[in-house]
Design a protein around this motif. Structure first.
Motif, PDB file in Angstrom:
ATOM      1  N   ARG A  93       0.797  -1.221   0.000  1.00 34.66           N
ATOM      2  CA  ARG A  93       0.000   0.000   0.000  1.00 34.66           C
ATOM      3  C   ARG A  93       0.832   1.275   0.000  1.00 34.66           C
ATOM      4  O   ARG A  93       0.378   2.302  -0.506  1.00 34.66           O
ATOM      5  N   LYS A  94       2.017   1.244   0.601  1.00 28.89           N
ATOM      6  CA  LYS A  94       2.825   2.462   0.723  1.00 28.89           C
ATOM      7  C   LYS A  94       4.209   2.338   0.093  1.00 28.89           C
ATOM      8  O   LYS A  94       4.983   3.296   0.163  1.00 28.89           O
ATOM      9  N   GLN A  95       4.527   1.200  -0.497  1.00 28.53           N
ATOM     10  CA  GLN A  95       5.850   0.946  -1.072  1.00 28.53           C
ATOM     11  C   GLN A  95       6.965   1.139  -0.048  1.00 28.53           C
ATOM     12  O   GLN A  95       8.070   1.614  -0.355  1.00 28.53           O
ATOM     13  N   ILE A  96       6.689   0.793   1.201  1.00 29.16           N
ATOM     14  CA  ILE A  96       7.688   0.846   2.278  1.00 29.16           C
ATOM     15  C   ILE A  96       8.272  -0.554   2.438  1.00 29.16           C
ATOM     16  O   ILE A  96       7.556  -1.509   2.720  1.00 29.16           O
ATOM     17  N   LYS A  97       9.585  -0.664   2.262  1.00 28.09           N
ATOM     18  CA  LYS A  97      10.257  -1.958   2.286  1.00 28.09           C
ATOM     19  C   LYS A  97      10.979  -2.157   3.623  1.00 28.09           C
ATOM     20  O   LYS A  97      12.192  -1.997   3.725  1.00 28.09           O
ATOM     21  N   ALA A  98      10.201  -2.501   4.640  1.00 35.37           N
ATOM     22  CA  ALA A  98      10.808  -2.851   5.932  1.00 35.37           C
ATOM     23  C   ALA A  98      11.380  -4.259   5.831  1.00 35.37           C
ATOM     24  O   ALA A  98      10.658  -5.193   5.463  1.00 35.37           O
ATOM     25  N   PRO A  99      12.666  -4.470   6.107  1.00 31.36           N
ATOM     26  CA  PRO A  99      13.288  -5.793   5.907  1.00 31.36           C
ATOM     27  C   PRO A  99      12.685  -6.854   6.818  1.00 31.36           C
ATOM     28  O   PRO A  99      12.749  -6.743   8.054  1.00 31.36           O
ATOM     29  N   LEU A 100      12.127  -7.892   6.213  1.00 30.10           N
ATOM     30  CA  LEU A 100      11.425  -8.910   6.986  1.00 30.10           C
ATOM     31  C   LEU A 100      12.381  -9.887   7.670  1.00 30.10           C
ATOM     32  O   LEU A 100      12.129 -10.319   8.804  1.00 30.10           O
ATOM     33  N   VAL A 117      18.228  -4.279  11.420  1.00 30.60           N
ATOM     34  CA  VAL A 117      17.372  -3.653  10.394  1.00 30.60           C
ATOM     35  C   VAL A 117      18.157  -2.563   9.672  1.00 30.60           C
ATOM     36  O   VAL A 117      18.105  -2.444   8.428  1.00 30.60           O
ATOM     37  N   LEU A 118      18.912  -1.758  10.414  1.00 30.44           N
ATOM     38  CA  LEU A 118      19.693  -0.678   9.792  1.00 30.44           C
ATOM     39  C   LEU A 118      20.747  -1.237   8.837  1.00 30.44           C
ATOM     40  O   LEU A 118      20.955  -0.715   7.730  1.00 30.44           O
ATOM     41  N   VAL A 119      21.434  -2.290   9.256  1.00 28.47           N
ATOM     42  CA  VAL A 119      22.493  -2.857   8.424  1.00 28.47           C
ATOM     43  C   VAL A 119      21.909  -3.575   7.216  1.00 28.47           C
ATOM     44  O   VAL A 119      22.427  -3.461   6.096  1.00 28.47           O
ATOM     45  N   TRP A 120      20.854  -4.323   7.419  1.00 25.46           N
ATOM     46  CA  TRP A 120      20.262  -5.108   6.318  1.00 25.46           C
ATOM     47  C   TRP A 120      19.781  -4.188   5.195  1.00 25.46           C
ATOM     48  O   TRP A 120      19.945  -4.506   4.011  1.00 25.46           O
ATOM     49  N   ARG A 121      19.241  -3.041   5.539  1.00 30.03           N
ATOM     50  CA  ARG A 121      18.714  -2.133   4.511  1.00 30.03           C
ATOM     51  C   ARG A 121      19.837  -1.484   3.716  1.00 30.03           C
ATOM     52  O   ARG A 121      19.608  -0.992   2.600  1.00 30.03           O
ATOM     53  N   ASN A 132      14.959   6.312  -0.053  1.00 27.19           N
ATOM     54  CA  ASN A 132      13.955   5.943   0.953  1.00 27.19           C
ATOM     55  C   ASN A 132      14.547   5.072   2.081  1.00 27.19           C
ATOM     56  O   ASN A 132      13.809   4.323   2.727  1.00 27.19           O
ATOM     57  N   TYR A 133      15.833   5.194   2.312  1.00 27.65           N
ATOM     58  CA  TYR A 133      16.465   4.406   3.376  1.00 27.65           C
ATOM     59  C   TYR A 133      15.883   4.772   4.749  1.00 27.65           C
ATOM     60  O   TYR A 133      15.523   3.885   5.540  1.00 27.65           O
ATOM     61  N   LEU A 134      15.785   6.059   5.037  1.00 27.75           N
ATOM     62  CA  LEU A 134      15.292   6.491   6.338  1.00 27.75           C
ATOM     63  C   LEU A 134      13.849   6.036   6.551  1.00 27.75           C
ATOM     64  O   LEU A 134      13.482   5.606   7.654  1.00 27.75           O
ATOM     65  N   ARG A 135      13.047   6.137   5.514  1.00 23.64           N
ATOM     66  CA  ARG A 135      11.652   5.717   5.639  1.00 23.64           C
ATOM     67  C   ARG A 135      11.546   4.217   5.930  1.00 23.64           C
ATOM     68  O   ARG A 135      10.783   3.787   6.806  1.00 23.64           O
ATOM     69  N   ASP A 136      12.336   3.397   5.258  1.00 26.59           N
ATOM     70  CA  ASP A 136      12.250   1.944   5.419  1.00 26.59           C
ATOM     71  C   ASP A 136      12.756   1.495   6.783  1.00 26.59           C
ATOM     72  O   ASP A 136      12.147   0.634   7.432  1.00 26.59           O
ATOM     73  N   VAL A 137      13.878   2.056   7.244  1.00 24.45           N
ATOM     74  CA  VAL A 137      14.406   1.616   8.541  1.00 24.45           C
ATOM     75  C   VAL A 137      13.519   2.115   9.681  1.00 24.45           C
ATOM     76  O   VAL A 137      13.390   1.442  10.722  1.00 24.45           O
TER      77      VAL A 137
END
Length: 369
Positions: free
Chosen positions: A152-159, A192-196, A203-208
């Protein structure tokens, strides 16, 4: 017999003059003269005959009869009676619309009973099995949340780091207590910070940020259920926590569905009412008094009243919080894994924020041992 035996009519002067035929007439000859010649074809106006009053009335009536169906063609005809219009049909009163639950209650009850049996069996048989149930619920909840964020938001939070760190967080809380839960939370956020960083910086800040929020919202709050389990009467504390949350939701639904008229938060969750909140508080306080009096060691009924009030408030806020997230995402449910309920996150919305509240009040009232 010749023509003279019939009598000769007078000569009309407009055919010619007495001296001879007029121009255009047949010439006189031995066989016929000008008078005996056939008449010349010419157009003459028809004489205008004035209509009598009677004729005008008859013609008017005929015209009127032709223009109006059913009208008389002659004056002596009897006018036909107009056809009577059918009697008006009385309007059917609108039936009041019955309130509906909005979900498949049979499926919801069946799934709820199945989940309850699984929880109780794992809770009172082997504590470690129940910890595993919590970890599985956390991983599935993280998968639903991150999937909806990306869709819905194209936010890629690392699973991957979230799932591994979330499961480790629950286990660390059960084994090492609150300190272990905080350490696991910090390590999960760092992962999460390292994986991204392995992806482009856009959009790094948004995803982390979304990843750290997901780590706190799902596994860290769920860790307090594992902390409740570590006490000597841990299974009964967890059961009290589950019962109060379920009773609060049930009271809100029952009273709100039957008597709800005043909206609680129409912009966030239009289905919730103030009457439903009153039902949640009432049901939870009664259940809290019974649970603290009969299930918890050294517990008292008045402590249960306060505990039930706090649970009703936290469960309602948790439900509103996830409703806010779902409205922002433009979805109704977080998933479809549980028929009649939606997804795992749709069942954890009230439980997650209530777990730290119950753990804290239990520690104040009866301690953590």
């Amino acid at each position: 017999m010749n023509d003279s035996s019939w009598g000769a009519p007078p000569r009309p002067e407009f055919w010619g003059t007495p001296e001879g035929p007029s121009q255009g007439a047949f010439p006189a000859g031995p066989a016929y003269d000008a008078y005996d010649a056939p008449p010349v074809s010419r157009t003459q106006p028809m004489p205008v005959v004035p209509d009598t009053r009677e004729d005008v009335e008859v013609r008017d009536e005929r015209d009127l009869g032709a223009a109006l169906p059913g009208g008389p063609y002659f004056r002596d005809e009897t006018p036909q009676e107009p056809m009577a219009s059918p009697p008006p049909v009385p309007p059917v009163p609108a039936q009041p619309e019955k309130k509906k639950a909005g979900r498949d209650l049979r499926s919801a009850i069946g799934v709820g009973v199945g989940l309850g049996a699984l929880v109780l069996a794992s809770l009172f048989v082997v504590k470690a099995v129940f910890v595993g149930v919590i970890a599985v619920a956390v991983v599935v909840g993280l998968w639903e949340l991150t999937s909806r964020l990306q869709e819905r938001k194209q936010i890629k939070a690392p699973l991957v780091p979230l799932a591994v760190g979330g499961a480790a967080m629950v286990v660390a809380g059960y084994v090492r207590g609150a300190e272990g839960a905080w350490v696991a939370m910090a390590l999960t956020s760092l992962a999460v910070l390292v994986w991204r960083m392995t992806e482009p910086p856009e959009n790094y800040l948004r995803d982390v940020t979304a990843g750290v929020f997901a780590a706190f919202y799902v596994p860290f709050l769920a860790t307090f259920v594992a902390l409740l389990l570590t006490a000597d009467d841990g299974p009964w504390r967890v059961l009290t926590f589950l019962l109060l949350t379920v009773v609060s939701d049930t009271g809100a639904y029952a009273i709100g569905w039957r008597f709800g008229k005043h909206k609680l938060a129409p912009r966030i969750s239009p289905g919730k009412t103030r009457e439903g909140l009153f039902g949640a508080v009432s049901f939870a306080m009664v259940a809290g008094a019974l649970c603290m009096q009969f299930l918890i060691d050294d517990g008292s009924w008045w402590q249960g009243l306060l505990l039930g009030l706090a649970v009703a408030a936290s469960a309602t806020l948790g439900d509103l919080g996830e409703s806010m997230i779902k409205r922002d995402l433009g979805i109704k449910d977080m998933g479809t894994l549980l028929p009649g309920h939606g997804g795992i996150m749709d069942r954890l919305d009230s439980l997650l924020p209530t777990a730290p509240v119950v753990w804290l009040l239990m520690a104040v009232f009866v301690g953590t041992g």
